[in-house]
Design an enzyme around this catalytic site. Structure first.
Site, short mmCIF file in Angstrom:
data_model
loop_
_atom_site.label_atom_id
_atom_site.label_comp_id
_atom_site.label_asym_id
_atom_site.label_seq_id
_atom_site.Cartn_x
_atom_site.Cartn_y
_atom_site.Cartn_z
N ASP A 176 -4.08 5.21 -1.49
CA ASP A 176 -3.87 4.96 0.38
C ASP A 176 -2.38 4.49 0.85
OD1 ASP A 176 -6.48 5.71 0.11
OD2 ASP A 176 -7.03 3.60 0.29
N1 URA Z 1 -9.22 2.82 -4.16
C1 URA Z 1 -8.94 2.62 -3.48
O1 URA Z 1 -9.57 2.50 -2.33
N2 URA Z 1 -7.76 2.90 -2.98
C2 URA Z 1 -6.52 3.80 -3.70
O2 URA Z 1 -5.23 4.00 -2.91
C3 URA Z 1 -6.88 3.94 -5.01
C4 URA Z 1 -8.12 3.46 -5.52
#
Ligand code: URA
Length: 229
Positions: A101
């Site tokens: 993310d």
């Molecule tokens: N899980 C998440 O919620 N976000 C990420 O960036 C990676 C794994």
């Protein structure tokens, strides 16, 4: 060489995605559109074009990026924000293996090798991801057990393999491992039990650890590439 393999070797996409490109009529060979999946290419003599641009087999490159915050993983962001691939100096068409993310930091592998990427993403291969998580409140013991036994996210069960605490007494800072690559997996796992993830960092992916500062990158070593291939 099979056309989809050739396209993957050119660093355009995975072999599976390449089949879609072929069926969409986006590949021409020696000025003829080819939509036949079984077509064989002779890389020495055939002139292959993708969307009107010539393509050829590239050298493969493999990077570990310790992703900083504020960078998107997608390469076609609508808002044109900085992408992880913009952080790496190369003229080759590279792409991230999986995603993190916007505000997640940590280990992200980046390559132009479609087959290598497909292997690491495929759920069948149970690639282990390790995350450092900061929650908005202490994780209760009963919820820890639920997360280890499995909870449902969008009708599909997900679970953590291990949950460890960074400090003995405070249970907001944890290290979890899982084999899941679903988008927002960690946040949604905790979200189902009403915890908010306030900070998330991937410490390792497939055994490659965050051994360089956040925001920097390095090439994978020959040994690392061999182990993951
Ligand atoms: N899980 C998440 O919620 N976000 C990420 O960036 C990676 C794994």
């Amino acid at each position: 060489m099979r056309l989809n393999k050739f396209i993957a070797e050119c660093g355009i996409s995975s072999r599976r995605k390449a089949e879609e490109l072929i069926l969409q009529g986006r590949i021409t060979i020696n000025n003829k559109t080819i939509t036949e999946l079984s077509y064989n290419v002779n890389p020495e003599v055939d002139k292959v074009f993708f969307d009107g641009e010539p393509i050829k087999v590239e050298n493969h490159v493999y990077y570990l990026l310790n992703k900083p915050k504020g960078v998107v993983t997608t390469t076609d962001d609508e808002k044109k924000r900085l992408a992880v691939t913009d952080l790496i100096k190369t003229n080759l068409k590279i792409f991230p293996i999986g995603r993190l993310d916007y505000n997640t930091t940590g280990v992200l592998l980046i390559t132009n090798d479609g087959d290598f990427a497909s292997k690491l993403i495929h759920p069948r291969n149970n690639i282990i991801r390790e995350y450092e998580v900061r929650l908005d409140k202490d994780l209760e013991f009963k919820d820890e057990q639920l997360l280890l036994n499995g909870v449902y996210i969008n009708n599909k069960k997900g679970k953590f393999l291990t949950i460890n605490y960074k400090k003995k007494k405070e249970h907001k800072s944890l290290i979890v491992t899982c084999t899941e690559g679903r988008n927002h997996f960690v946040k949604e796992m905790f979200g189902t039990l009403k915890y908010n993830v306030v900070q998330l960092h991937r410490k390792s992916f497939a055994g490659i650890t965050d051994d360089i500062p956040v925001g920097s990158y390095r090439k994978l070593t020959k040994d690392e590439i061999q182990k993951l291939s």
